[in-house]
Design an enzyme around this catalytic site. Sequence first.
Site, PDB file in Angstrom:
ATOM      1  CD  GLU A  87       7.250  15.451 -22.460  1.00 36.23           C
ATOM      2  OE1 GLU A  87       6.686  16.427 -22.429  1.00 36.23           O
ATOM      3  OE2 GLU A  87       6.951  14.219 -22.569  1.00 36.23           O
ATOM      4  CG  HIS A 127       1.733  14.429 -23.935  1.00 38.57           C
ATOM      5  ND1 HIS A 127       2.261  15.565 -24.050  1.00 38.57           N
ATOM      6  CD2 HIS A 127       2.366  13.627 -23.424  1.00 38.57           C
ATOM      7  CE1 HIS A 127       3.590  15.785 -23.662  1.00 38.57           C
ATOM      8  NE2 HIS A 127       3.672  14.292 -23.111  1.00 38.57           N
ATOM      9  NE  ARG A 175       0.540  16.336 -13.155  1.00 41.77           N
ATOM     10  CZ  ARG A 175       0.973  15.725 -12.212  1.00 41.77           C
ATOM     11  NH1 ARG A 175       0.813  15.611 -11.120  1.00 41.77           N
ATOM     12  NH2 ARG A 175       2.009  15.098 -12.754  1.00 41.77           N
ATOM     13  CG  HIS A 194      -0.127   9.434 -25.105  1.00 36.66           C
ATOM     14  ND1 HIS A 194      -0.817   9.865 -23.970  1.00 36.66           N
ATOM     15  CD2 HIS A 194       1.063   9.669 -24.800  1.00 36.66           C
ATOM     16  CE1 HIS A 194      -0.118  10.288 -23.008  1.00 36.66           C
ATOM     17  NE2 HIS A 194       1.057  10.006 -23.572  1.00 36.66           N
ATOM     18  CE  LYS A 246       5.199  16.771 -14.642  1.00 37.27           C
ATOM     19  NZ  LYS A 246       5.333  15.656 -15.153  1.00 37.27           N
ATOM     20  CD  GLU A 291      -4.078  15.449 -15.994  1.00 34.57           C
ATOM     21  OE1 GLU A 291      -2.743  15.303 -16.003  1.00 34.57           O
ATOM     22  OE2 GLU A 291      -4.580  15.183 -17.278  1.00 34.57           O
ATOM     23  CG  ASN A 346      -1.781  15.742 -20.478  1.00 30.52           C
ATOM     24  OD1 ASN A 346      -0.626  15.099 -19.967  1.00 30.52           O
ATOM     25  ND2 ASN A 346      -2.833  15.615 -19.620  1.00 30.52           N
ATOM     26  NE  ARG A 405      -4.129  -1.974   2.026  1.00 33.18           N
ATOM     27  CZ  ARG A 405      -3.782  -3.167   2.730  1.00 33.18           C
ATOM     28  NH1 ARG A 405      -2.955  -3.054   3.771  1.00 33.18           N
ATOM     29  NH2 ARG A 405      -4.901  -3.875   2.759  1.00 33.18           N
ATOM     30  CG  HIS A 464       6.433  10.138 -24.322  1.00 28.51           C
ATOM     31  ND1 HIS A 464       5.293   9.916 -24.377  1.00 28.51           N
ATOM     32  CD2 HIS A 464       6.732  11.363 -23.483  1.00 28.51           C
ATOM     33  CE1 HIS A 464       4.684  10.847 -23.650  1.00 28.51           C
ATOM     34  NE2 HIS A 464       5.341  11.602 -23.092  1.00 28.51           N
ATOM     35  CE  LYS A 479      -0.621  13.090 -14.586  1.00 28.14           C
ATOM     36  NZ  LYS A 479      -1.184  13.509 -16.182  1.00 28.14           N
TER      37      LYS A 479
END
Length: 364
Positions: free
Chosen positions: A182, A245, A238, A249, A224, A234, A242, A118, A262, A140
Site C-alpha cells: 500500500e 485492487h 478516491r 481482490h 490518503k 468515493e 483502488n 446508529r 491483502h 471505510k
Amino acid sequence: MEKINLDLGEDSYSIYIGTGLLKNVELLNEKLSHKSVFIITNKSIAPLYLDHVKEVFHRCRVDTYVMPDGESYKNLDSLEKIISELLESRHTRSTTIVALGGGVVGDVSGFAAASYQRGVGFIQIPTTLLAQVDSSVGGKTAVNHVLGKNMIGAFHQPKAVYIDLNTLKSLPSRELSAGLAEVIKHGAIIDSEYFSWIEEYMPRLLALDMDAMAEAVRRSCEIKASIVARDEKENGMRAILNLGHTFGHAIERCMGYGCWLHGEAVGVGLVMAADLSVRLGRLSLESGRRVKDLVKAAGLPIYPPPSMSVDDFIESMLVDKKATDLGLRFIVFNEIGDVELVEAVSDEILFKTLAAGKNLLELS
Ligand SMILES: NC(=O)c1ccc[n+]([C@@H]2O[C@H](COP(=O)([O-])OP(=O)(O)OC[C@H]3O[C@@H](n4cnc5c(N)ncnc54)[C@H](O)[C@@H]3O)[C@@H](O)[C@H]2O)c1
Ligand SMILES: [Zn+2]
C-alpha cells in the site's frame, strides 16, 4: 510526533504518528465523549498490547472484545458477537469503540461503531503497517460476504487515529511486506518523487529503520488524507486508491480469504495494473518494470497464483464493487504518479494481462 489533519468539515480528525505514543494518556483520552470505552482486538495482539492500552484508558470504564485472528473472521458473525457484547455490558450511544489491531480488527470495529445504536464514537490504534498507512485512515468500514470482499459496510470516520510505530517491531516480516504494497501504491497513484524515495529507501524500510518508517507512514497518511478530503464517499477521485485492487481482490477471493494476504494480492495487482497499462499503450515498459521491481524488492509476490484461470479472474472481478452496471472498471497508469479510472478496456487486451502469468511485463 507528527500530526496530519484530515479535513472533512464536522467530521475532521487528526492522525498522530510517533514512537511510544501509546503511553500518552492525555492525548489518547482527548477525543472520548464519555468515560466508557470498548476495545476490540484479536487473540494475537491482545497479549502484546491490550493491557497497555487498557491502562491508558484507566480513567474510564473499559470493556474488551478479543476476536479470533484472521481475515476469515471479518464477517457478520463477528459483528453480531460484538454487538451482543456491547448490549450485554450496556454500552450506550455515548461509548467509544477503540480498534486495536490491523485492518481486519479496524474494519470490523469501524462497522460495529457505525451500526451500534446508529453510530458511536470510534478511535483507531492501528498496529500493522498496512493499517497505519491505509485502512485506519478514511472511514471505510466493512465486513466480507462469501460472495465478495467488503460487500457489507459503511463510511464512518474515526475521531482520531493514533499510530505508534513501535508496534511494528512485533510484526511478522510477511505482514510488513504486505503493508509496503500500500506504501508503493500511494507513490504510484499520485507522487512519483515519493515512488523514487521508496525505491531508494526500501532496504531501510525492510530493516525497520524508524526514521525511514516514520517518513513512509507520514507521507502515505498525508496522501490518503488529501484524497479522502477531496472525495470522502468515493464518488470520483478516491477510486484511484483502488489501484491494483480489482485484480488483488479477485486473487484474495479466489484463493480463499486469508490464504493470500491483502497486501500480497495488491502487490500482484499493482504489477497486473502496470502490465495492462503497458498493453493499453499508456505506460512505458520501463516504468512498468519499475513497478514490478519495487513490488519484488518489498518481498512481495509479483505473479498471480498459477491455479487461477482467466475465467476465475473474470468471475471474481465481476463481483467486486468496482464493477459497474456497464462492466469492469480499472485504474490504469499514465505514468508512475499519474493514474486514471477507465471504464472501457477491450476484452482482448484485458485477457492478455489475465493470462500472462509469469510473463507479466515481459512484452517484446
Ligand atoms: N478500510 C480500508 O480503507 C482498508 C484499506 C486497506 C485494507 N483494508 C482491509 O484491511 C485488512 C488487512 O489488514 P492487515 O493487513 O492489517 O491484516 P490483519 O488485520 O489480518 O493483520 C495481519 C496480522 O498481523 C497480526 N498483527 C497485527 N498487529 C500486530 C503487531 N503489532 N505485532 C504482531 N502481529 C500483529 C494480526 O493478528 C494478523 O495476524 C483487509 O481485510 C483489507 O480489506 C481496509
Ligand atoms: Zn488495500
